[in-house]
Scaffold this motif. Structure first.
Motif, PDB file in Angstrom:
ATOM      1  N   PRO A 157       0.831  -1.204   0.000  1.00 55.06           N
ATOM      2  CA  PRO A 157       0.000   0.000   0.000  1.00 55.06           C
ATOM      3  C   PRO A 157       0.870   1.261   0.000  1.00 55.06           C
ATOM      4  N   ASP A 158       0.263   2.363  -0.377  1.00 51.92           N
ATOM      5  CA  ASP A 158       1.016   3.613  -0.512  1.00 51.92           C
ATOM      6  C   ASP A 158       1.794   3.976   0.741  1.00 51.92           C
ATOM      7  N   ALA A 159       1.213   3.748   1.917  1.00 48.75           N
ATOM      8  CA  ALA A 159       1.873   4.124   3.165  1.00 48.75           C
ATOM      9  C   ALA A 159       3.166   3.342   3.372  1.00 48.75           C
ATOM     10  N   ILE A 160       3.146   2.067   3.021  1.00 53.36           N
ATOM     11  CA  ILE A 160       4.345   1.233   3.142  1.00 53.36           C
ATOM     12  C   ILE A 160       5.404   1.686   2.139  1.00 53.36           C
ATOM     13  N   VAL A 161       4.965   1.985   0.923  1.00 54.78           N
ATOM     14  CA  VAL A 161       5.890   2.461  -0.108  1.00 54.78           C
ATOM     15  C   VAL A 161       6.571   3.744   0.350  1.00 54.78           C
ATOM     16  N   ALA A 162       5.776   4.683   0.831  1.00 49.73           N
ATOM     17  CA  ALA A 162       6.311   5.978   1.250  1.00 49.73           C
ATOM     18  C   ALA A 162       7.271   5.836   2.424  1.00 49.73           C
ATOM     19  N   ALA A 163       6.885   5.021   3.412  1.00 56.89           N
ATOM     20  CA  ALA A 163       7.732   4.842   4.597  1.00 56.89           C
ATOM     21  C   ALA A 163       9.048   4.164   4.243  1.00 56.89           C
ATOM     22  N   ARG A 169      10.159  -1.999  -5.300  1.00 56.72           N
ATOM     23  CA  ARG A 169       9.923  -2.404  -6.691  1.00 56.72           C
ATOM     24  C   ARG A 169       8.909  -3.554  -6.701  1.00 56.72           C
ATOM     25  N   PRO A 170       7.615  -3.251  -6.685  1.00 52.67           N
ATOM     26  CA  PRO A 170       6.608  -4.311  -6.627  1.00 52.67           C
ATOM     27  C   PRO A 170       6.454  -5.054  -7.953  1.00 52.67           C
ATOM     28  N   TYR A 171       5.878  -6.233  -7.868  1.00 56.67           N
ATOM     29  CA  TYR A 171       5.562  -7.065  -9.035  1.00 56.67           C
ATOM     30  C   TYR A 171       4.099  -7.464  -8.943  1.00 56.67           C
ATOM     31  N   THR A 172       3.475  -7.932  -9.993  1.00 56.39           N
ATOM     32  CA  THR A 172       3.770  -7.742 -11.402  1.00 56.39           C
ATOM     33  C   THR A 172       2.700  -6.772 -11.886  1.00 56.39           C
ATOM     34  N   ILE A 173       3.083  -5.593 -12.361  1.00 57.88           N
ATOM     35  CA  ILE A 173       2.150  -4.507 -12.643  1.00 57.88           C
ATOM     36  C   ILE A 173       1.858  -4.459 -14.137  1.00 57.88           C
ATOM     37  N   ASN A 174       0.670  -4.936 -14.516  1.00 55.79           N
ATOM     38  CA  ASN A 174       0.296  -4.959 -15.932  1.00 55.79           C
ATOM     39  C   ASN A 174      -0.887  -4.055 -16.251  1.00 55.79           C
ATOM     40  N   ASN A 175      -1.596  -3.597 -15.241  1.00 55.94           N
ATOM     41  CA  ASN A 175      -2.752  -2.729 -15.414  1.00 55.94           C
ATOM     42  C   ASN A 175      -2.307  -1.273 -15.540  1.00 55.94           C
ATOM     43  N   GLU A 176      -2.769  -0.588 -16.568  1.00 59.75           N
ATOM     44  CA  GLU A 176      -2.304   0.776 -16.816  1.00 59.75           C
ATOM     45  C   GLU A 176      -2.720   1.758 -15.724  1.00 59.75           C
ATOM     46  N   ASP A 177      -3.898   1.571 -15.147  1.00 63.35           N
ATOM     47  CA  ASP A 177      -4.318   2.455 -14.054  1.00 63.35           C
ATOM     48  C   ASP A 177      -3.390   2.313 -12.857  1.00 63.35           C
ATOM     49  N   LYS A 178      -2.998   1.080 -12.580  1.00 63.56           N
ATOM     50  CA  LYS A 178      -2.073   0.843 -11.466  1.00 63.56           C
ATOM     51  C   LYS A 178      -0.694   1.408 -11.795  1.00 63.56           C
ATOM     52  N   MET A 179      -0.253   1.219 -13.039  1.00 69.98           N
ATOM     53  CA  MET A 179       1.018   1.811 -13.455  1.00 69.98           C
ATOM     54  C   MET A 179       0.990   3.330 -13.250  1.00 69.98           C
ATOM     55  N   ARG A 180      -0.085   3.952 -13.716  1.00 69.15           N
ATOM     56  CA  ARG A 180      -0.206   5.407 -13.620  1.00 69.15           C
ATOM     57  C   ARG A 180      -0.112   5.863 -12.161  1.00 69.15           C
ATOM     58  N   HIS A 181      -0.801   5.150 -11.291  1.00 73.37           N
ATOM     59  CA  HIS A 181      -0.774   5.504  -9.878  1.00 73.37           C
ATOM     60  C   HIS A 181       0.643   5.405  -9.310  1.00 73.37           C
ATOM     61  N   LEU A 182       1.350   4.343  -9.680  1.00 73.58           N
ATOM     62  CA  LEU A 182       2.712   4.169  -9.170  1.00 73.58           C
ATOM     63  C   LEU A 182       3.644   5.259  -9.702  1.00 73.58           C
ATOM     64  N   PHE A 183       3.454   5.650 -10.957  1.00 75.80           N
ATOM     65  CA  PHE A 183       4.242   6.773 -11.484  1.00 75.80           C
ATOM     66  C   PHE A 183       3.937   8.043 -10.691  1.00 75.80           C
ATOM     67  N   GLU A 184       2.663   8.240 -10.395  1.00 72.37           N
ATOM     68  CA  GLU A 184       2.251   9.473  -9.726  1.00 72.37           C
ATOM     69  C   GLU A 184       2.789   9.574  -8.295  1.00 72.37           C
ATOM     70  N   ILE A 185       2.911   8.431  -7.612  1.00 68.66           N
ATOM     71  CA  ILE A 185       3.444   8.491  -6.240  1.00 68.66           C
ATOM     72  C   ILE A 185       4.971   8.408  -6.233  1.00 68.66           C
ATOM     73  N   GLY A 186       5.554   8.241  -7.417  1.00 67.12           N
ATOM     74  CA  GLY A 186       7.015   8.255  -7.514  1.00 67.12           C
ATOM     75  C   GLY A 186       7.699   7.043  -6.931  1.00 67.12           C
ATOM     76  N   ILE A 187       7.064   5.875  -7.065  1.00 66.29           N
ATOM     77  CA  ILE A 187       7.680   4.645  -6.555  1.00 66.29           C
ATOM     78  C   ILE A 187       9.035   4.416  -7.235  1.00 66.29           C
ATOM     79  N   SER A 188       9.925   3.715  -6.566  1.00 67.76           N
ATOM     80  CA  SER A 188      11.283   3.504  -7.087  1.00 67.76           C
ATOM     81  C   SER A 188      11.263   2.854  -8.463  1.00 67.76           C
TER      82      SER A 188
END
Length: 244
Positions: free
Chosen positions: A190-196, A205-224
């Protein structure tokens, strides 16, 4: 910038863990490639995900029960056979020899959870050192004992535990075993764990991200980074976000 790691190469469109899949990931602009390694009967470091040959090749039985020369003769094209006839199983040395000449990061997953391959860590590390790839390799595994051992014998190579279930304060756990990153199932990130985690200097670096909405969200929160079967889709999406 969020990095894109190609899961077993461009596994959504090409036969997984084959050179043609890795070439495609590089062509479309992925930042890194994730692959899996096991040992053949005669001790070769073989790039393949399943312990059994049946799903991804025309072979049968366990990888560990076959000699390398026999594994080389198998067709690893499986569901993509019409487009990619006679794709073969590579060994890690072939991948390293090629990737050394690129700017790609290489995430090597040690597949030693089902069978504890004796010497796998030493063989992989020796190859990484031979090709001077220490600074561009990440060793990951669901077998965290293996990662601790790898860290002890090669502290210069980054390690990252893979996990499917929730970990309490995973950044603390990662640091305790010498890891600089965590590779969780997206369902346990979850976002809180990623941020912390990232705040504490532990890459996520989570796996396996194939959904574009999920990709977009991860880009937006700046995940590694994230790991995907569709690197081309991810790169195109990242480019549209960067432009905005």
């Amino acid at each position: 910038m969020t990095q894109i790691f190609a899961h077993r190469g461009a596994a959504g469109t090409h036969p997984e863990n084959t050179m043609v899949s890795f070439y495609e990931a590089y062509r479309v602009g992925a930042d890194g490639i994730e692959l899996d390694v096991q040992l053949s009967k005669d001790g070769e470091v073989v790039v393949i995900h399943d312990e059994l040959l049946d799903r991804t090749t025309n072979g049968k039985g366990n990888v560990k029960d076959h000699m390398w020369k026999d594994l080389q003769s198998l067709d690893a094209g499986y569901k993509f056979q019409k487009q990619f006839a006679r794709a073969t199983i590579p060994n890690l040395e072939e991948v390293l020899a090629w990737i050394q000449g690129t700017n790609l990061i290489l995430n090597i997953e040690l597949k030693n959870g089902v069978y504890p391959y004796r010497g796998l860590e030493e063989k992989v590390i020796a190859l990484v050192r031979t090709y001077s790839m220490e600074s561009r390799v990440i060793l990951s595994s669901f077998n965290h004992y293996s990662l601790v051992y790898a860290y002890r014998i090669a502290p210069e190579i980054e390690t990252a535990p893979l996990y499917r279930d929730g970990l309490y304060m995973p950044w603390v756990y990662a640091t305790s075993i010498g890891a600089k990153a965590i590779h969780p199932s997206i369902h346990t990130a979850p976002d809180a764990i990623v941020a912390a985690s990232m705040k504490e200097g532990v890459a996520v670096r989570p796996y396996t991200i194939n959904n574009e909405d999920k990709m977009r969200h991860l880009f937006e929160i700046g995940i590694s980074a994230f790991i995907t079967d569709f690197p081309e889709r991810a790169v195109k999406l990242r480019n549209t976000i960067d432009v905005q």
